[in-house]
Motif scaffolding. Sequence first.
Motif, PDB file in Angstrom:
ATOM      1  N   VAL A 129       0.865  -1.182   0.000  1.00 46.23           N
ATOM      2  CA  VAL A 129       0.000   0.000   0.000  1.00 46.23           C
ATOM      3  C   VAL A 129       0.898   1.228   0.000  1.00 46.23           C
ATOM      4  O   VAL A 129       1.938   1.246   0.664  1.00 46.23           O
ATOM      5  N   ASN A 169      -1.299  -4.334  -5.162  1.00 51.50           N
ATOM      6  CA  ASN A 169      -1.840  -3.166  -4.487  1.00 51.50           C
ATOM      7  C   ASN A 169      -3.124  -3.561  -3.767  1.00 51.50           C
ATOM      8  O   ASN A 169      -4.128  -3.879  -4.392  1.00 51.50           O
ATOM      9  N   LEU A 183      -5.199   0.142   8.810  1.00 56.17           N
ATOM     10  CA  LEU A 183      -3.888  -0.212   8.277  1.00 56.17           C
ATOM     11  C   LEU A 183      -3.079  -0.987   9.312  1.00 56.17           C
ATOM     12  O   LEU A 183      -2.428  -1.989   9.000  1.00 56.17           O
ATOM     13  N   TYR A 241      -8.949  -1.659   2.239  1.00 54.49           N
ATOM     14  CA  TYR A 241      -9.212  -0.613   3.230  1.00 54.49           C
ATOM     15  C   TYR A 241     -10.313   0.330   2.760  1.00 54.49           C
ATOM     16  O   TYR A 241     -10.477   1.426   3.289  1.00 54.49           O
ATOM     17  N   ALA A 274      -3.464   7.633  -0.496  1.00 54.70           N
ATOM     18  CA  ALA A 274      -3.086   6.388  -1.153  1.00 54.70           C
ATOM     19  C   ALA A 274      -3.701   6.330  -2.544  1.00 54.70           C
ATOM     20  O   ALA A 274      -4.606   7.090  -2.880  1.00 54.70           O
ATOM     21  N   PHE A 315       1.322   4.987   1.242  1.00 58.95           N
ATOM     22  CA  PHE A 315       0.810   5.706   2.414  1.00 58.95           C
ATOM     23  C   PHE A 315       1.571   7.018   2.533  1.00 58.95           C
ATOM     24  O   PHE A 315       2.673   7.081   3.061  1.00 58.95           O
ATOM     25  N   SER A 340      -0.526   2.515  -9.477  1.00 57.62           N
ATOM     26  CA  SER A 340      -0.926   1.139  -9.195  1.00 57.62           C
ATOM     27  C   SER A 340      -0.409   0.195 -10.270  1.00 57.62           C
ATOM     28  O   SER A 340       0.032  -0.931  -9.974  1.00 57.62           O
ATOM     29  N   LEU A 354     -10.584   1.727  -0.294  1.00 56.12           N
ATOM     30  CA  LEU A 354     -10.180   2.739  -1.272  1.00 56.12           C
ATOM     31  C   LEU A 354     -10.494   2.267  -2.683  1.00 56.12           C
ATOM     32  O   LEU A 354     -10.263   1.111  -3.028  1.00 56.12           O
ATOM     33  N   GLY A 369      -5.437   3.713  -5.350  1.00 57.85           N
ATOM     34  CA  GLY A 369      -6.055   2.425  -5.572  1.00 57.85           C
ATOM     35  C   GLY A 369      -5.878   1.964  -7.004  1.00 57.85           C
ATOM     36  O   GLY A 369      -5.013   2.453  -7.742  1.00 57.85           O
ATOM     37  N   ALA A 407      -4.856  -1.631  -1.586  1.00 61.17           N
ATOM     38  CA  ALA A 407      -5.555  -0.470  -1.037  1.00 61.17           C
ATOM     39  C   ALA A 407      -7.059  -0.703  -0.976  1.00 61.17           C
ATOM     40  O   ALA A 407      -7.748  -0.165  -0.109  1.00 61.17           O
ATOM     41  N   TRP A 443      -8.423   7.145  -5.734  1.00 62.01           N
ATOM     42  CA  TRP A 443      -7.585   7.989  -4.890  1.00 62.01           C
ATOM     43  C   TRP A 443      -8.347   8.290  -3.599  1.00 62.01           C
ATOM     44  O   TRP A 443      -9.562   8.445  -3.616  1.00 62.01           O
ATOM     45  N   ILE A 494      -6.367   6.511   3.556  1.00 63.86           N
ATOM     46  CA  ILE A 494      -6.505   5.306   4.365  1.00 63.86           C
ATOM     47  C   ILE A 494      -6.278   5.687   5.816  1.00 63.86           C
ATOM     48  O   ILE A 494      -5.252   6.290   6.154  1.00 63.86           O
TER      49      ILE A 494
END
Length: 284
Positions: free
Chosen positions: A167, A193, A211, A198, A175, A169, A183, A200, A177, A195, A203, A206
């Motif tokens: 991910v 990836n 996390l 979480y 983050a 961060f 990505s 996402l 996606g 993301a 864009w 997170i």
Amino acid sequence: MTDLTRRAAVTGLAVAATTSPALAAGAPRRVVSMNACLDTVLVRVADRSQIAALSHYARDPYGSTIADIARTLPFTYETAEEVVSLNPDLVISSAHSSLATRNALKRMGVRQERFSVPESVADSHKQIRDVAALVGHPERGEALIARIEAALRAARPRLGQPRLTAVIFEPNGLAAGGGTLVSEMMDRCGFENVAGRYGLKKWGNIALEPLVADPPQVLLAGESAPGAPTWAERVVSHPALKRVSGRMHRAVFPQRLLYCGGPVLIHTAAAMAKAREDAIRRFA
């Protein structure tokens, strides 16, 4: 310095210092860029004498990969007054560039070309070709693309290497996606990836809690700006992240590598390849 980062440093240097014997007929002689990502392409494909100004963002060493070059060239803060005073025959910009300035330039009949944000390596290569053609040096665009493709090949995982969950961060938990250029770069460099797990999509931000509760194998983490006092900056080095350091490898991924394609991809590929190799060695 690794071989990958050394190659990135060398190939990341300019075409800006070169000058062709004569510009192609009809090629612009005074080009203004109003976008930080377009700045990085322009300095590689245009004659130095063609560059009337870059954006002021290009000079920021924290946010730009061409700060050393940009500090030797004129710049603007994107105001119509500044741009018009440079008497440009071409202004390149993006949808994020100042709308007021773009509208003023349109009223005054200044030639403009607006570019979208590339969402894939293919999009980025097209943007390079388009900018290079606009300034009359298509061959430099092809040469730059060849260097980027070489960097991508060098950054590919070796046969049999595992794919690692990862991910990005950045400050404020920013983050990327799926469906983004960065990505795709993660995928090409041997990462999955995650993301999306979480919440996402493309864009977004997170939160720290999910996390830490379910960390990826690799955290491609941004750097806090020197002396940055805000929570947005401090979150990337929050003590909670250290509590999962036994399960998660943290690697440096500066925010200046997050948004732009073009020659920035050379640096992005090198940073991701190093992060992958370091993580594999750690977890071996």
